[in-house]
Write an enzyme that holds these catalytic residues in place. Structure first.
Site, short mmCIF file in Angstrom:
data_model
loop_
_atom_site.label_atom_id
_atom_site.label_comp_id
_atom_site.label_asym_id
_atom_site.label_seq_id
_atom_site.Cartn_x
_atom_site.Cartn_y
_atom_site.Cartn_z
N ILE A 20 0.69 -1.15 0.09
CA ILE A 20 -0.01 0.07 0.07
C ILE A 20 0.75 1.23 0.14
O ILE A 20 0.26 2.36 -0.10
CB ILE A 20 -1.07 0.10 1.16
CG1 ILE A 20 -0.21 -0.32 2.57
CG2 ILE A 20 -2.20 -1.07 0.95
CD1 ILE A 20 -1.20 0.11 3.79
N GLY A 21 2.20 1.13 0.18
CA GLY A 21 2.95 2.48 0.32
C GLY A 21 4.43 1.99 0.18
O GLY A 21 4.91 0.96 0.45
N GLY A 23 8.43 4.08 -0.03
CA GLY A 23 9.25 5.27 0.34
C GLY A 23 11.09 5.12 -0.01
O GLY A 23 11.03 3.98 -0.80
N ALA A 24 11.68 5.92 0.16
CA ALA A 24 13.17 5.75 -0.09
C ALA A 24 13.80 4.55 0.37
O ALA A 24 14.35 3.80 -0.26
CB ALA A 24 13.87 6.95 0.37
N TYR A 25 13.34 4.24 1.74
CA TYR A 25 14.22 3.10 2.27
C TYR A 25 13.07 1.94 2.86
O TYR A 25 13.53 0.92 3.49
CB TYR A 25 14.83 3.46 3.54
CG TYR A 25 16.16 4.35 3.00
CD1 TYR A 25 17.19 3.86 2.51
CD2 TYR A 25 15.93 5.60 2.77
CE1 TYR A 25 18.40 4.46 2.16
CE2 TYR A 25 17.14 6.55 2.46
CZ TYR A 25 18.13 5.87 2.05
OH TYR A 25 19.29 6.57 1.70
N GLY A 26 11.71 2.12 2.76
CA GLY A 26 10.96 1.07 3.24
C GLY A 26 9.71 0.95 2.64
O GLY A 26 9.45 1.53 1.44
N LEU A 27 8.98 -0.07 2.77
CA LEU A 27 7.74 -0.54 2.33
C LEU A 27 6.35 -0.85 3.18
O LEU A 27 6.86 -1.00 4.63
CB LEU A 27 7.94 -1.97 1.55
CG LEU A 27 9.09 -2.03 0.49
CD1 LEU A 27 9.69 -3.50 0.34
CD2 LEU A 27 8.75 -1.29 -0.91
N VAL A 28 5.43 -0.49 2.86
CA VAL A 28 4.35 -0.54 4.08
C VAL A 28 2.97 -1.48 3.16
O VAL A 28 2.82 -1.22 1.98
CB VAL A 28 3.39 0.91 4.20
CG1 VAL A 28 2.30 0.53 5.26
CG2 VAL A 28 4.64 1.65 4.63
N ASP A 177 8.89 16.20 8.65
CA ASP A 177 8.36 15.82 7.05
C ASP A 177 6.58 15.84 7.03
O ASP A 177 6.08 14.82 6.60
CB ASP A 177 8.65 14.65 6.65
CG ASP A 177 8.83 14.10 5.26
OD1 ASP A 177 8.54 15.06 4.42
OD2 ASP A 177 8.71 13.12 4.63
#
Length: 244
Positions: A20-21, A23-28, A177
């Site tokens: 569902i998402g 970012g630069a260093y992670g996943l959700v 942020d």
């Protein structure tokens, strides 16, 4: 399942539903507790990096898939990290532990995403959190237009965001942020919660000309040394008001 798709995999008692998402260093991921049926969000924070890969979350996707494939799509018996111990940790050099520690110090506030547990593996840390099916504030502003012609609802959102940011500041934590994409919505947009403390710091003073946060929401005062989360909040609130 493709070679990089972990949908259907098990991480302890949680079955992955979908991505569902990222970012630069992670996943959700959205996931379901196979015991209780509860829907949760699991943020996967990489413990490894590959300098040759521009977006580290892509590298993490490959690592997770390889790690799960070796174990028949299951990571059972992962060590659960102590929430209390992590929340009391300070001056942590390791970025992924530092993010979790800062988040835990404020996650009891009703407008901060709650963390349920943290699981540790060789390639990533899995942070199990509340899941918000209504999505983030940006989606609710632009796509769903929840706040169109609803000044009362906008006021409620403003008050909640000001309260939670003030609370974080009272704890010596500065998010750095704040933007609609990092604010989740519930109860048809009447409740908002902030998440993603990956760039958060514990000092209001940051080295001059250091860029932290998303450029479109960054305070012009960043040319100075003081951290201004309220400027980011103001820009986020302005986006909501434009829909009225």
């Amino acid at each position: 399942m493709t070679h990089t798709d972990i949908t259907g995999s098990l991480i302890n008692e949680y079955r992955i539903v979908k991505l569902i998402g990222s970012g630069a260093y992670g996943l959700v991921y959205q996931a379901q507790n196979t015991v209780t049926g509860q829907q949760v969000a699991i943020k996967c924070i990489s413990k490894k990096s590959n300098p040759s890969v521009k977006k580290q979350s892509d590298y993490l996707t490959t690592l997770l898939a390889e790690h799960l494939l070796e174990r028949d799509f299951s990571l059972q018996g992962l060590r659960e990290m102590s929430l209390k111990r992590l929340s009391m940790a300070d001056n942590i050099p390791c970025p992924f532990v530092r993010e979790i520690s800062i988040h835990l110090q404020v996650h009891q506030h009703p407008n901060v995403i709650s963390i349920h547990k943290i699981l540790d593996s060789q390639v990533a840390v899995f942070v199990v959190m509340d899941y918000y099916p209504e999505g983030d504030l940006f989606v609710n502003i632009v796509d769903r237009q929840v706040y169109a012609r609803s000044s009362g609802l906008i006021k409620d959102v403003f008050i909640q965001l000001i309260d939670v940011i003030s609370y974080c500041h009272s704890k010596g934590i500065y998010h750095c942020d704040i933007k609609p994409e990092n604010i989740m919505c519930a109860n048809k947009g009447s409740k908002v919660v902030i998440g993603d403390f990956g760039l958060a710091v514990k000092s209001k003073y940051i080295q001059s000309k250091t860029c932290i946060g998303s450029s479109y929401y960054m305070a012009p005062e960043r040319l100075c040394t003081m951290n201004h989360s309220l400027t980011r909040l103001g820009i986020s609130c302005l986006q909501v008001m434009k829909q009225t």
